[in-house]
Design an enzyme around this catalytic site. Structure first.
Site, PDB file in Angstrom:
ATOM      1  N   HIS A 187       1.890   4.280  -3.068  1.00 23.18           N
ATOM      2  CA  HIS A 187       1.905   5.742  -2.934  1.00 23.18           C
ATOM      3  C   HIS A 187       3.246   6.300  -3.417  1.00 23.18           C
ATOM      4  CE1 HIS A 187      -1.884   6.279  -0.931  1.00 23.18           C
ATOM      5  NE2 HIS A 187      -1.549   5.605   0.151  1.00 23.18           N
TER       6      HIS A 187
ATOM      7  N   HIS B 278       0.838  -1.200   0.000  1.00 25.83           N
ATOM      8  CA  HIS B 278       0.000   0.000   0.000  1.00 25.83           C
ATOM      9  C   HIS B 278       0.876   1.255   0.000  1.00 25.83           C
ATOM     10  CE1 HIS B 278      -3.633   2.355   1.511  1.00 25.83           C
ATOM     11  NE2 HIS B 278      -2.619   3.169   1.790  1.00 25.83           N
ATOM     12  N   GLU B 279       1.825   1.315   0.920  1.00 26.49           N
ATOM     13  CA  GLU B 279       2.690   2.490   1.015  1.00 26.49           C
ATOM     14  C   GLU B 279       3.642   2.584  -0.180  1.00 26.49           C
ATOM     15  OE1 GLU B 279       1.864   4.569   3.036  1.00 26.49           O
ATOM     16  OE2 GLU B 279       0.866   3.531   4.675  1.00 26.49           O
TER      17      GLU B 279
END
Length: 270
Positions: free
Chosen positions: A64, A60-61
Site C-alpha cells: 500500500h 501487505h501494508e
C-alpha cells in the site's frame, strides 16, 4: 539540508527494520525445524505459520505504502511505512494484533488495518484504486507461491513427519504451508469484498459519487467487525470456506493438508 543529508534521510526511510529481520529469522528457523522434523511438531508449525502470516501482513501494508509513494504521497517514508516495521503502521491493533487473534480463534485470515495515506496528494482515480488493490495482490502472490509447490507434491518427501490422530503419517512442511496458504487465500477474498473499511471498497470508492461516499463513510470503522461477526455464523462460514477450498483445489492442494496443518498449528489442543 544538503543533498547528502537528504539522500541519507531517504535511505534511512527505506532501510528494512530490525523488527522485520527478526520476523524473517523466526520464519527461517521455524521453517528449517519443521522441514527437518526437529523439536515439537505442533509448536514448530505454529511458529512457522504465525511468522509467515506476520511477514505477509508487513508486505501487505508495505505494498500500500510503496504504491502510494509512486502515486504522489511522499510522506509515507517519513512515517516509517517503507521500513516493513509493523510498529510504524497507523493502527497496530487492527493491522497485526487482531488478525493474529482471528487466526488463533478460527483459522481465518482476516485482513487488518492500514497505513495512513494522504489521499489529497494523489491525483487520479486509478491511482487511488491501485493503492487499495496493492495489499490484497500481495496475499494473492503469497498464496500462489505457497500453493504451487504443495499442490504439485514437490514437498511430499521432506524429512519432518509426525502422526496425526494416531493413524495419519503426515509430512510437516507441506501441511504447514497449506494452512498458511489457506490464510492467504481467505485474507485476499475478504479484503476484496466491497465493504467500507476494507481494500475492496477502497478500490471502487474513487469511482463512486461524492454523495454515496459521504453516506457510506460513517460505516467504515465497523466494516472489519461486521465481516467477522457475519463469518462467525456457521452457514456463512461454511460457504466461505467452500470457496477457499475450491480455489486451493485449482492448484491441486488437498483439503486434508489444510486440516492437518491447522490441527498441528493448534498444538495446545493436542
Amino acid at each position: 539540508m544538503s543533498f547528502a543529508d537528504a539522500r541519507r534521510s531517504g535511505s534511512e526511510e527505506r532501510r528494512i527494520s530490525p523488527v522485520f529481520w527478526v520476523l524473517l529469522a523466526i520464519l527461517g528457523t521455524s521453517g528449517w525445524a519443521v522441514w527437518e522434523g526437529y523439536g515439537a511438531p505442533g509448536f514448530g508449525v505454529f511458529l512457522l505459520v504465525v511468522a509467515g502470516w506476520m511477514v505477509s501482513l508487513c508486505l501487505h501494508e508495505f505494498a500500500h505504502a510503496r504504491t502510494a509513494l509512486h502515486g504522489g504521497d511522499i510522506t509515507v517514508g517519513a512515517k516509517g511505512y517503507l521500513t516493513l516495521n509493523p510498529l510504524k503502521y497507523a493502527n497496530g491493533l487492527t493491522s497485526f494484533v487482531l488478525p493474529v487473534v482471528f487466526v488463533l480463534l478460527g483459522g481465518i485470515g482476516l485482513p487488518g488495518g492500514a497505513v495512513f495515506i494522504e489521499r489529497h496528494r494523489i491525483q487520479g482515480r486509478l491511482k487511488h484504486s491501485l493503492i487499495s488493490a496493492a495489499g490484497p495482490l500481495v496475499n494473492v502472490v503469497f498464496a500462489i507461491a505457497l500453493m504451487v509447490p504443495v499442490g504439485q507434491g514437490w514437498l511430499d518427501d521432506t524429512p519432518g513427519t509426525t502422526t496425526v490422530g494416531g493413524m495419519y503419517q503426515v509430512h510437516l512442511f507441506p501441511v504447514a504451508l497449506a494452512f498458511l496458504a489457506l490464510l492467504q487465500v481467505s485474507a485476499a477474498l475478504l479484503n476484496l469484498l466491497p465493504v467500507p473499511g476494507l481494500d475492496g471498497y477502497g478500490i471502487i470508492e474513487p469511482w463512486l459519487s461524492p454523495q454515496t461516499r459521504r453516506a457510506v463513510q460513517p460505516f467504515a470503522p465497523y466494516g472489519l467487525l461486521a465481516v467477522f461477526v457475519v463469518l462467525w455464523q456457521s452457514q456463512v462460514n461454511g460457504w466461505f470456506f467452500d470457496q477457499v477450498y475450491r480455489i486451493m483445489g485449482w492448484f491441486g492442494v488437498n483439503e486434508y493438508y489444510t486440516y492437518f496443518g491447522q490441527h498441528l498449528f493448534r498444538f495446545w489442543n493436542q
